[in-house]
Every structure is written in structure tokens, then in C-alpha cells.
Write an enzyme that holds these catalytic residues in place. Structure first.
Site, PDB file in Angstrom:
ATOM      1  N   ASN A  71    -134.994  -6.138 -39.889  1.00 14.30           N
ATOM      2  CA  ASN A  71    -135.000  -5.122 -38.827  1.00 14.30           C
ATOM      3  C   ASN A  71    -136.369  -4.459 -38.741  1.00 14.30           C
ATOM      4  OD1 ASN A  71    -135.044  -2.757 -40.677  1.00 14.30           O
ATOM      5  ND2 ASN A  71    -133.083  -3.640 -41.294  1.00 14.30           N
ATOM      6  N   ASP A  95    -126.421  -4.613 -42.520  1.00 11.15           N
ATOM      7  CA  ASP A  95    -124.975  -4.496 -42.729  1.00 11.15           C
ATOM      8  C   ASP A  95    -124.337  -5.857 -42.990  1.00 11.15           C
ATOM      9  OD1 ASP A  95    -124.868  -1.745 -42.399  1.00 11.15           O
ATOM     10  OD2 ASP A  95    -124.810  -1.899 -40.213  1.00 11.15           O
ATOM     11  N   ASP A 110    -121.975  -1.502 -48.784  1.00 12.19           N
ATOM     12  CA  ASP A 110    -122.632  -0.268 -48.349  1.00 12.19           C
ATOM     13  C   ASP A 110    -123.101   0.470 -49.603  1.00 12.19           C
ATOM     14  OD1 ASP A 110    -123.155   2.428 -47.559  1.00 12.19           O
ATOM     15  OD2 ASP A 110    -122.087   2.012 -45.690  1.00 12.19           O
ATOM     16  N   ILE A 111    -124.406   0.488 -49.805  1.00  8.72           N
ATOM     17  CA  ILE A 111    -124.973   1.033 -51.045  1.00  8.72           C
ATOM     18  C   ILE A 111    -124.670   2.524 -51.178  1.00  8.72           C
ATOM     19  CG2 ILE A 111    -127.117   1.345 -52.362  1.00  8.72           C
ATOM     20  CD1 ILE A 111    -128.278  -0.996 -50.644  1.00  8.72           C
ATOM     21  N   PHE A 124    -129.353   8.718 -44.250  1.00  3.09           N
ATOM     22  CA  PHE A 124    -129.988   8.777 -42.934  1.00  3.09           C
ATOM     23  C   PHE A 124    -128.999   8.204 -41.919  1.00  3.09           C
ATOM     24  CE2 PHE A 124    -134.584   9.786 -42.774  1.00  3.09           C
ATOM     25  CZ  PHE A 124    -134.727  10.206 -44.095  1.00  3.09           C
ATOM     26  N   LYS A 151    -120.689  10.032 -40.676  1.00  4.19           N
ATOM     27  CA  LYS A 151    -121.262   9.332 -41.851  1.00  4.19           C
ATOM     28  C   LYS A 151    -121.320  10.260 -43.055  1.00  4.19           C
ATOM     29  CE  LYS A 151    -123.715   5.847 -39.279  1.00  4.19           C
ATOM     30  NZ  LYS A 151    -124.922   5.431 -38.598  1.00  4.19           N
TER      31      LYS A 151
END
Ligand code: CTP
Length: 400
Positions: free
Chosen positions: A210, A279, A308-309, A325, A339
């Protein structure tokens, strides 16, 4: 606690229209309890008189490298030994070039060469000069050396142009500068930061990634170091150098980042997850390069979900202070709040990535800090300044 009290500050003033603001800087430093000595370049004297700065600082203003009177008292070596920190505001493009190349052809540049402590610069110049690739190179060199850069800000300039290049306001400069001495803020704290993109391999030459540049995470690492923390930075592949003093762990895939974070998080007081973690990853990895000639090839790539860390960190029993974030293109605050609760975080930094001037891959950012008590907007500015404000907020939370 006022971190500037009883500090010896050498203020360098160079020749730009913003030099008139240096009077306000001297006043603020004095008010904060610092002893101030001002060194001016010849061209700075065209913009503001030494007498003004002498009256405000209570000390003789120096400008001559070979001033016989000066050499008897405070020559460049003595001034360099006297100062706890140097602040140069405004710092012109010419000054940045001199400092980046290590020249010492006037009093201020000679002191800067002889000085072993931190030097902070508040650049001020025309927007085209700031954008020039040579200035950009000089800034890179300075950041990788002993210099901190504050700003510049953007807006209308004295010459009528609009853009980046304005010197920050004196209060903004002083608040960043005082962080240098706030060693107590994150002293003895361990901060774990993840930064950059991940790469999810398809075959030996291809991967999915990304646009993350890592700049925000690296700025957070720098700001944490400046606040006295021990910093571990887990970074995906980026083109920037890690600040001197951080423990850098390089990873490529989300799985490697998960493993590295879970390993280091145990000893951390804070985990800031600024990485843009993929993801999904390709379900399988082809050891051989996928050939175009393979006519049977199904060119769709089946994907499988990565862990998902941050969510894993939120589920830990003795979890550190967790900061996530939220990179969003729409419903910024609503999605960020979701979130915050879903990942059991202490704080979320909401980041609007629909605006291409900020966020992903840009030098500036504008964020909102959100938890159950606050929604704190941090206005648009260089990522380093935004990072300092985030770190300041986190350190206040840890000590309160
Ligand atoms: N994150 C993570 N591990 C992942 C995905 C995200 O640790 N596999 C972290 C990011 O570092 C960030 C936060 O979770 O701090 C939110 O990431 P973001 O990409 O905004 O959201 P996602 O949870 O991936 O949700 P979505 O893509 O649906 O917006």
C-alpha cells in the site's frame, strides 16, 4: 514544570523578514526562565536591530567571527560551550545550506560546528525556495544529523506567494523547543511503534502493498526519543532512515510484523500501531515466477485474512497503553470510534485519507485524537510537529 527554566539558550537570527519575530522568541525564552544570548548574521541586522535583541535578552548581541573584543570574552568556542541548546529562528535557505555542508564562515555557523548539543531550526523562506530540490536535500541531511526542524508553516507569504515556507509562530517554536528539555515526560518508558506498509508476496517478484511511506511512524519514533523514551520501531519496507538511537526491527509481511510486535510488546509501556498493515494476503505463494505463457492460469488471486495485530494486543491481559490509527476516507470520527472500542484501545488517531495533501505518503498530516473523554483536533502541519503533539498527549495520559 517549566523545562526551559535555568537553561542557557543561544538564539541564532538570520536574515529573513521573519527576523522581527525573534524579539518575541527572546521574550518568551526569558519569561520561561532561560538565559539568552543572541547571535545575528550580518543580513539579520538589516531586518531587526541588535539593540532590540540586546535590550530584551539583557546580553550583548554577537555577530562578528573575528571580533577582537568578542574573542576576549565569548568567542565562538566559549559560546558553543556555554549553550545548552541552540535555536536558529528564522533559518534562511542559505543558513540551511551552510549548516548542511558544515561551513563555518561566520560566527553563527562556526558556533554550530563547534556545538555538540541539539540545534533546532525554524526555516523561513519563499515557498519556491523551500520546494527546491537542493533545500530538500539539505533538510534531509540536517534531520539525519543533530538538527531538529520546526515547520515551516504554510499560508500567505510576505512576498505575496502562498505555500509552505512561513516561519512558525513564536509560541509554536517555543513549545516544540521546550520538548527538548522535557526529559521527564517519557523518561524510563518503553515505546513500541509499528510503521510503514507490509508486503504480501504473490511470487518471488510480486507482492501486494500500500501507499504508506512510514513518515508518521518514524516521526513518532523521533518525538518519543526526544521525550526521553526507549523506542523500538517495527518497520515495513520504507525509504527513510530510522532516527539514531531507536531499536529498529525490519519486517516485510503482516505475519512478521505480528510476530515482532507480540515479542516486543511484553516490555512496552505504550504500543502505537501506525503501520498500514495489509488486511489480506494471497492464500498461497508461488515459489516460481508466475508466467504469462501459462495459458491455464487463473489470474485471480485468492486471498486470506491476516491477523489484526492491534486487536491481538487489545486482547492481552497486561496490555500497555494502546494507540491505533484509523485511516478513513469517510465517516472519519464515527469509524474511528468504532475501532477504538472494537480493538479495546486507549486512544485512536483519526486520519482523513480522502484528502491527498495529508496522511498517506505526504509530509503533512492533520488528525483527531479520540478516546472516551476527548476529541482533540490537531491542525494540519508537518508530520514531525503532529507527532510531537500526539506524544505530548500520550505522555500526559501516562503521568496523570
Ligand atoms: N491494524 C493492525 N493489524 C491489521 C490491520 C490494522 O494492527 N491487520 C491496525 C493499524 O495499524 C491501525 C488500526 O489497526 O492502527 C486500524 O487500521 P485500519 O487499516 O484503519 O483499519 P482496519 O482495522 O484494517 O479496518 P478497515 O480496513 O476495515 O478500515
Amino acid at each position: 514544570m517549566n523545562s526551559l527554566a535555568n537553561k542557557n539558550i543561544l538564539l541564532g537570527v538570520t536574515g529573513g523578514i521573519a527576523a522581527y519575530k525573534s524579539a518575541e522568541i527572546v521574550r518568551s525564552l526569558k519569561k520561561a526562565g532561560s538565559s539568552v544570548r543572541v547571535v545575528m548574521t550580518k543580513s539579520a541586522e538589516e531586518f531587526i536591530t541588535p539593540l532590540t535583541l540586546q535590550a530584551l535578552s539583557g546580553n550583548k548581541v554577537s555577530s562578528e567571527l573575528l571580533d577582537p573584543e568578542s574573542e576576549l570574552g565569548m568567542g565562538h568556542i566559549e559560546l558553543a560551550k556555554w549553550a545548552d541548546a541552540i535555536l536558529i529562528a528564522p533559518a534562511t535557505a542559505n543558513t540551511l545550506a551552510k549548516l548542511a555542508s558544515g561551513r563555518g564562515d561566520d560566527l553563527l555557523s562556526s558556533i554550530s560546528l563547534a556545538f555538540e548539543g541539539p540545534i533546532s531550526l525554524a526555516p523561513a523562506m519563499n515557498q519556491a525556495m523551500w520546494k527546491d530540490s537542493r533545500t530538500e536535500e539539505n533538510i534531509k541531511k540536517l534531520i539525519n544529523s543533530k538538527f531538529q526542524i520546526y515547520g515551516p508553516g504554510s499560508g500567505e507569504q510576505a512576498c505575496g506567494d502562498v505555500g509552505l515556507g512561513r516561519m512558525l509562530e513564536p509560541d509554536e517554536i517555543i513549545s516544540s523547543f521546550s520538548l527538548l528539555f522535557e526529559e521527564g515526560l517519557l523518561m524510563n518508558k518503553s515505546i513500541l511503534i509499528s510503521a510503514g506498509p507490509t508486503q504480501e508476496p504473490i511470487d518471488p517478484v510480486r507482492y501486494i502493498t500500500n501507499k504508506s511511506s512510514g513518515k508518521m511512524g518514524y516521526s513518532l519514533a523521533q518525538a518519543s526519543l526526544e521525550a526521553g523514551a526507549k523506542v523500538t520501531l517495527i518497520s515495513g519496507p520504507v525509504n527513510i532512515e530510522a532516527p539514531e538511537g531507536v531499536h529498529l526491527v525490519k519486517i516485510k509481511t503482516a505475519e512478521e510484523m505480528h510476530e515482532a510486535v507480540m515479542h516486543h510488546i511484553r516490555n512496552s509501556d505504550v504500543f502505537i500501531s501506525s503501520a498500514a498493515v495489509a488486511d489480506y494476503k494471497p492464500e498461497s505463494f508461488s515459489k516460481e515466477k508466475i508466467k504469462k505463457s501459462n495459458k491455464d492460469l487463473d489470474i485471480s488471486i485468492p486471498m486470506t485474512e491476516n491477523k489484526d495485530i492491534l486487536k491481538s494486543a487489545g486482547e492481552m491481559e497486561n496490555k500497555p497503553y494502546l494507540v491505533g490509527f484509523a485511516a478513513e476516507t469517510n465517516d472519519l470520527i464515527k469509524n474511528a470510534k468504532l475501532k477504538l472500542s472494537k480493538k479495546k484501545l486507549d486512544l485512536i488517531v483519526a486520519n482523513d485519507i480522502s484528502n491527498t495533501e495529508i496522511g498517506f505518503d505526504s509530509d503533512e498530516n492533520e488528525v483527531t485524537l479520540i478516546n472516551n473523554e476527548i476529541e482533540l483536533f490537531i491542525e494540519k502541519g508537518p508530520k514531525k510537529r503532529v507527532a510531537s503533539k500526539i506524544i505530548q498527549y500520550i505522555s500526559e495520559q501516562l503521568t496523570s
